[in-house]
Write a protein that holds these residues in place. Structure first.
Motif, PDB file in Angstrom:
ATOM      1  N   GLY A 161      -8.610  16.251 -34.438  1.00  0.00           N
ATOM      2  CA  GLY A 161      -7.341  15.540 -34.435  1.00  0.00           C
ATOM      3  C   GLY A 161      -7.440  14.060 -34.147  1.00  0.00           C
ATOM      4  O   GLY A 161      -6.420  13.394 -33.974  1.00  0.00           O
ATOM      5  N   THR A 164     -10.584  11.999 -40.927  1.00  0.00           N
ATOM      6  CA  THR A 164     -10.280  12.135 -42.353  1.00  0.00           C
ATOM      7  C   THR A 164      -9.440  10.956 -42.841  1.00  0.00           C
ATOM      8  O   THR A 164      -9.686  10.405 -43.920  1.00  0.00           O
ATOM      9  CB  THR A 164      -9.551  13.461 -42.632  1.00  0.00           C
ATOM     10  OG1 THR A 164     -10.323  14.538 -42.087  1.00  0.00           O
ATOM     11  CG2 THR A 164      -9.366  13.677 -44.121  1.00  0.00           C
ATOM     12  N   ASP A 190     -12.035  19.461 -45.428  1.00  0.00           N
ATOM     13  CA  ASP A 190     -11.990  18.010 -45.565  1.00  0.00           C
ATOM     14  C   ASP A 190     -12.470  17.509 -46.921  1.00  0.00           C
ATOM     15  O   ASP A 190     -12.012  16.474 -47.393  1.00  0.00           O
ATOM     16  CB  ASP A 190     -12.804  17.345 -44.448  1.00  0.00           C
ATOM     17  CG  ASP A 190     -12.076  17.401 -43.107  1.00  0.00           C
ATOM     18  OD1 ASP A 190     -10.919  17.854 -43.104  1.00  0.00           O
ATOM     19  OD2 ASP A 190     -12.654  17.000 -42.090  1.00  0.00           O
ATOM     20  N   ARG A 196      -6.667  23.531 -33.353  1.00  0.00           N
ATOM     21  CA  ARG A 196      -6.247  22.794 -34.550  1.00  0.00           C
ATOM     22  C   ARG A 196      -5.945  23.732 -35.699  1.00  0.00           C
ATOM     23  O   ARG A 196      -6.605  24.776 -35.867  1.00  0.00           O
ATOM     24  CB  ARG A 196      -7.331  21.815 -35.008  1.00  0.00           C
ATOM     25  CG  ARG A 196      -6.848  20.842 -36.082  1.00  0.00           C
ATOM     26  CD  ARG A 196      -8.002  20.163 -36.779  1.00  0.00           C
ATOM     27  NE  ARG A 196      -8.746  21.100 -37.618  1.00  0.00           N
ATOM     28  CZ  ARG A 196      -9.908  20.829 -38.198  1.00  0.00           C
ATOM     29  NH1 ARG A 196     -10.480  19.664 -37.993  1.00  0.00           N
ATOM     30  NH2 ARG A 196     -10.507  21.711 -38.953  1.00  0.00           N
ATOM     31  N   LYS A 201      -5.474  23.127 -39.898  1.00  0.00           N
ATOM     32  CA  LYS A 201      -5.626  22.088 -40.913  1.00  0.00           C
ATOM     33  C   LYS A 201      -5.806  22.721 -42.278  1.00  0.00           C
ATOM     34  O   LYS A 201      -6.415  23.783 -42.406  1.00  0.00           O
ATOM     35  CB  LYS A 201      -6.846  21.207 -40.589  1.00  0.00           C
ATOM     36  CG  LYS A 201      -6.988  19.967 -41.457  1.00  0.00           C
ATOM     37  CD  LYS A 201      -8.125  19.094 -40.942  1.00  0.00           C
ATOM     38  CE  LYS A 201      -8.191  17.778 -41.690  1.00  0.00           C
ATOM     39  NZ  LYS A 201      -9.261  16.887 -41.161  1.00  0.00           N
ATOM     40  N   ASN A 216      -1.937  19.005 -40.792  1.00  0.00           N
ATOM     41  CA  ASN A 216      -2.944  18.755 -39.762  1.00  0.00           C
ATOM     42  C   ASN A 216      -2.219  18.829 -38.424  1.00  0.00           C
ATOM     43  O   ASN A 216      -1.392  17.973 -38.104  1.00  0.00           O
ATOM     44  CB  ASN A 216      -3.599  17.390 -39.949  1.00  0.00           C
ATOM     45  CG  ASN A 216      -4.844  17.233 -39.098  1.00  0.00           C
ATOM     46  OD1 ASN A 216      -5.183  18.107 -38.307  1.00  0.00           O
ATOM     47  ND2 ASN A 216      -5.535  16.114 -39.263  1.00  0.00           N
TER      48      ASN A 216
END
Length: 341
Positions: free
Chosen positions: A16, A20, A49, A285, A287, A300
């Motif tokens: 986080g 990216t 990613d 997380r 994502k 995200n």
């Protein structure tokens, strides 16, 4: 030598922290006449990613299933070598997993097989300064290992900080030996591209936490790197057109899903899904890209914030949750599958 003088930057930062976003910004500003490439070493098996970083004709190589404390198996070297040979880049940006320890990746880049081929430039670490007040982050050795090993330390998301946050970051960042080459605050992924050419320090204080981290946790970073790399990966098919990949390593687990274009979740169920995650104490997380009703969304999310936007760049859902492994881990999987499917 056919390949030589390729500049390399390792870009680290805990889950986080905005890696990216930063890399995407850099890829949109590649100097004219240069060819760049990206190697993503993710913890989970799904590979998120690489999909999110697609910009123009930039070569992107994903190496999923990364080990949290070292460079696992030969996959990293194979992926890097393939990227060098096929993309013939002038610069490679490497994004390790956000819950890993980056030092061994840098050591591998500096090893004998890459003498002359790679020019290892300064390592970059992004950090959210607000996490210095969060015991969950202060108890994670990787959080500090990434900061220790950085030549360039950036407080990302500075638009969200108070003046006290900014002052705390500057005081925190100045205590390291050797001193960081660059200490800066950044809003919305902004980054001075000249920092990429900062030289790599010869010696970092990784694993020697003599400086004050403003916390009382005694975390030992002397990992045994001889552990078995056949990490526990379980695959299943919870619904038609959907594959689930579970991966465990040390005290972390990822649950990832890849679904074909026909699968979707209703907006009502997706809100239930997000609400459940936000209440789970060992959630870190979420994502990925997921089809909600008839619209793909890029998500995200951590326990403290969420970025969410519509996207039309993909045709399949690909998303992942990361949890600390606790007694409630299996319960989380069961509840999530009931909501999703």
């Amino acid at each position: 030598m056919q390949y030589k003088g390729i500049k390399v930057n390792v870009i680290t930062g805990f889950l986080g922290s905005g890696k990216t976003t930063l890399i995407k910004q850099l890829l949109e500003q590649v100097p004219e006449g240069e060819r760049w490439a990206v190697l993503v070493n993710e913890f989970g098996e799904v590979g998120i990613d690489g999909e999110l970083l697609k910009v123009g004709d930039i070569a992107i190589k994903q190496v999923p299933g990364g080990c949290l404390c070292c460079v696992s198996s030969a996959a990293f070297s194979v992926g890097l070598n393939e990227l060098i040979k096929t993309a013939k880049p002038d610069r490679i940006l490497i994004e390790p997993t956000g819950i890993g320890h980056p030092h061994q990746i840098v050591e591998q880049l500096c090893s004998k097989p890459y003498y002359g081929v790679l020019e290892v430039c300064g390592t970059i670490c992004l950090m959210d300064v607000r996490n210095l007040s969060d015991p969950r982050y202060l108890g994670q050795p990787a959080f500090f290992d990434q900061i220790d090993d950085a030549d360039i330390l950036i407080a990302s998301k500075a638009d969200l900080y108070s003046s006290d946050d900014e002052l705390r970051f500057l005081q925190f960042a100045k205590q390291f030996e050797p001193a960081k080459s660059v200490i800066a605050l950044s809003e919305h992924g902004r980054f001075d591209q000249s920092w990429l050419d900062v030289a790599r320090a010869q010696q970092h204080s990784h694993h020697d936490h003599d400086h004050d981290h403003d916390h009382d946790h005694d975390h030992d970073h002397d990992h045994d790197h001889d552990h078995d790399h056949d990490h526990d990966v379980v695959t299943s098919q919870p619904s038609a057109g959907v594959m689930c990949y579970q991966k465990r390593d040390l005290d972390m687990a990822s649950i990832g899903w890849v679904a074909d274009s026909n699968w979707f979740i209703t907006s009502e169920r997706f809100e239930q899904f997000l609400a459940y995650l936000s209440e789970a104490s060992n959630f870190w997380r979420f994502k990925g890209i997921i089809r909600v009703d008839d619209q793909f969304e890029q998500i995200n999310m951590t326990q403290t914030e969420m970025q969410r936007r519509a996207t039309d760049e993909v045709l399949t859902s690909r998303f992942e949750c990361i949890f600390s492994i606790t007694d409630g881990y299996e319960k989380h999987l069961n509840v999530l599958h009931k909501i999703l499917f």
